[in-house]
Every structure is written in C-alpha cells, then in structure tokens.
Scaffold this motif. Structure first.
Motif, PDB file in Angstrom:
ATOM      1  N   SER A  10       0.852  -1.181   0.000  1.00 35.25           N
ATOM      2  CA  SER A  10       0.000   0.000   0.000  1.00 35.25           C
ATOM      3  C   SER A  10       0.892   1.236   0.000  1.00 35.25           C
ATOM      4  CB  SER A  10      -0.889   0.012   1.251  1.00 35.25           C
ATOM      5  OG  SER A  10      -1.689   1.174   1.271  1.00 35.25           O
ATOM      6  N   ILE A  17      -0.140   2.057   7.468  1.00 34.94           N
ATOM      7  CA  ILE A  17      -0.443   1.174   8.593  1.00 34.94           C
ATOM      8  C   ILE A  17      -1.130   1.979   9.688  1.00 34.94           C
ATOM      9  CG2 ILE A  17       1.860   1.404   9.619  1.00 34.94           C
ATOM     10  CD1 ILE A  17      -0.353  -1.760   9.745  1.00 34.94           C
ATOM     11  N   ALA A  20      -4.752   2.406   8.730  1.00 38.15           N
ATOM     12  CA  ALA A  20      -5.487   1.149   8.919  1.00 38.15           C
ATOM     13  C   ALA A  20      -5.781   0.912  10.402  1.00 38.15           C
ATOM     14  CB  ALA A  20      -4.708  -0.022   8.320  1.00 38.15           C
ATOM     15  N   TRP A  30      -9.326  -3.222   0.817  1.00 35.68           N
ATOM     16  CA  TRP A  30      -8.104  -3.175   0.004  1.00 35.68           C
ATOM     17  C   TRP A  30      -8.510  -2.861  -1.425  1.00 35.68           C
ATOM     18  CZ3 TRP A  30      -3.929  -3.188   2.968  1.00 35.68           C
ATOM     19  CH2 TRP A  30      -2.690  -3.109   2.330  1.00 35.68           C
ATOM     20  N   VAL A  52      -1.094 -11.369   6.867  1.00 36.66           N
ATOM     21  CA  VAL A  52      -0.677 -10.347   5.903  1.00 36.66           C
ATOM     22  C   VAL A  52       0.510  -9.571   6.467  1.00 36.66           C
ATOM     23  CG1 VAL A  52      -1.358  -8.196   4.750  1.00 36.66           C
ATOM     24  CG2 VAL A  52      -3.000 -10.084   4.931  1.00 36.66           C
ATOM     25  N   PHE A  54       1.993  -6.164   6.010  1.00 36.93           N
ATOM     26  CA  PHE A  54       1.567  -4.853   5.505  1.00 36.93           C
ATOM     27  C   PHE A  54       2.834  -4.122   5.065  1.00 36.93           C
ATOM     28  CE2 PHE A  54      -0.327  -0.766   5.252  1.00 36.93           C
ATOM     29  CZ  PHE A  54      -1.699  -0.866   5.427  1.00 36.93           C
ATOM     30  N   TYR A  55       2.897  -3.773   3.790  1.00 36.61           N
ATOM     31  CA  TYR A  55       4.118  -3.261   3.171  1.00 36.61           C
ATOM     32  C   TYR A  55       3.858  -1.873   2.594  1.00 36.61           C
ATOM     33  CZ  TYR A  55       8.236  -3.503   0.021  1.00 36.61           C
ATOM     34  OH  TYR A  55       9.427  -3.284  -0.632  1.00 36.61           O
ATOM     35  N   HIS A  56       4.670  -0.895   2.982  1.00 37.84           N
ATOM     36  CA  HIS A  56       4.582   0.434   2.374  1.00 37.84           C
ATOM     37  C   HIS A  56       5.431   0.454   1.108  1.00 37.84           C
ATOM     38  CE1 HIS A  56       3.369   2.887   6.197  1.00 37.84           C
ATOM     39  NE2 HIS A  56       2.372   2.175   5.720  1.00 37.84           N
ATOM     40  N   ALA A  68      -1.114  -7.909   9.686  1.00 35.33           N
ATOM     41  CA  ALA A  68      -2.555  -7.789   9.493  1.00 35.33           C
ATOM     42  C   ALA A  68      -3.114  -9.171   9.178  1.00 35.33           C
ATOM     43  CB  ALA A  68      -2.841  -6.801   8.352  1.00 35.33           C
ATOM     44  N   VAL A 104      -9.012  -5.864   5.038  1.00 36.73           N
ATOM     45  CA  VAL A 104      -7.803  -6.260   5.749  1.00 36.73           C
ATOM     46  C   VAL A 104      -7.833  -5.581   7.120  1.00 36.73           C
ATOM     47  CG1 VAL A 104      -5.283  -6.077   5.773  1.00 36.73           C
ATOM     48  CG2 VAL A 104      -6.478  -6.628   3.639  1.00 36.73           C
ATOM     49  N   ALA A 106      -5.731  -4.500  10.282  1.00 34.47           N
ATOM     50  CA  ALA A 106      -4.389  -4.266  10.807  1.00 34.47           C
ATOM     51  C   ALA A 106      -4.343  -4.780  12.247  1.00 34.47           C
ATOM     52  CB  ALA A 106      -4.046  -2.786  10.756  1.00 34.47           C
ATOM     53  N   LYS A 109       1.443  -2.372  14.306  1.00 35.89           N
ATOM     54  CA  LYS A 109       2.538  -1.709  13.602  1.00 35.89           C
ATOM     55  C   LYS A 109       3.823  -2.366  14.099  1.00 35.89           C
ATOM     56  CE  LYS A 109       4.294   2.918  12.682  1.00 35.89           C
ATOM     57  NZ  LYS A 109       4.000   4.347  12.862  1.00 35.89           N
TER      58      LYS A 109
END
Length: 156
Positions: A10, A17, A20, A30, A52, A54-56, A68, A104, A106, A109
């Motif tokens: 994302s 994150i 979310a 998503w 999941v 969660f990838y920036h 997530a 999704v 979250a 973090k």
C-alpha cells in the motif's frame, strides 16, 4: 485448512499502517488492485484469517511496517464504478465487476523491515517480492518466510 500468508503493498499516502489501525475495527477495504494476477490471488487463494505482511511501497523507505489479517470474503471494489476515482474502470459493470477487494484488519505496527534488510537476509532470498521484475501489489509468502519474519525479525 492451513492459513496462507501474503505481502500486500500500500502506498502510505493512500492507506498507511497508521491509517489502517485508526480505521473502525482497524479494518480497511483493500481497494485499487488493478492487476489480474493480484486480483486472482485475492479471489482464488486468500481466505479470511490469512496472515498479511503490511508493506509500504512507493515511498522513501519501502518495506514491511505491520502485521494484518484478511478480514472478509471477496466483494466488488466500488472504486471501479466511480468516475471520480483514479481506479475507475469504464469497462466494468455492477452486474459483472472486473475488480475485487477484501477487507484487511491491521493487527499491529512493527518496526520497518526495509527493502535493503529484506534483500540482505539470506533466509528471505526466495521471497516473491524480492524477485527481479516482481511488481505485484499482492504476493504470496511461504510459511517459512512468514515464520522467519514474524519470529526472528520481529519477535512476534
């Protein structure tokens, strides 16, 4: 059935994150997936409860920023029907939607596990996201890679 694991990218300007985690129930739709292979992963292989990463992406420091889970069954992505959306698709219709989404949730973090760290960790060399030419926004993650990241790198 054993859970599957995914890396989902994302752009933080669209949904970080933090965004979310601040959403009701820490759950976000998503939206905006416009690649058939990524859509097919969501449609055919994802299940509620799957893990999941969660990838920036498309930011100064891309990488894994959170954990997530897949929180919903598959449903049509409403952005494909909205002419004001950058994800509008005039060839898609409500009776035959082309693009799908999953919610999704979250969970937390994490510290940033940046692309340089991922690339220099031998145990992760075969991750799909690290393969030459891999640009998909959703990629499968093996159970071994999931465990290494969550247990060894994050201590989760």
């Amino acid at each position: 059935m054993n859970p599957h694991y995914w890396l989902m990218k994302s752009e933080p300007e669209e949904c970080s994150i933090d965004d979310a985690l601040a959403a009701p129930g820490a759950t976000v739709p998503w939206t905006g997936v416009r690649n058939y292979q990524a859509r097919n992963f969501m449609r055919d292989a994802m299940r509620v409860g799957d893990g999941v990463l969660f990838y920036h992406s498309s930011c100064a420091e891309p990488g894994i920023v959170g954990l997530a889970r897949v929180a919903s069954e598959i449903k049509p992505d409403p952005t494909q029907f909205d002419p004001a959306s950058p994800y509008f698709d005039p060839k898609s219709s409500p009776d035959q939607p082309r693009w799908l989404l999953r919610d999704v949730q979250a969970l937390k973090k994490t510290r940033l596990i940046g692309l340089p760290e991922l690339r220099t960790t031998p145990e992760l060399a075969e991750m799909v996201v690290l393969q030459r030419g891999s640009r998909l926004s959703i990629t499968p993650v093996s159970e071994a890679h999931w465990r290494f990241i969550t247990e060894r790198l994050l201590g989760a």
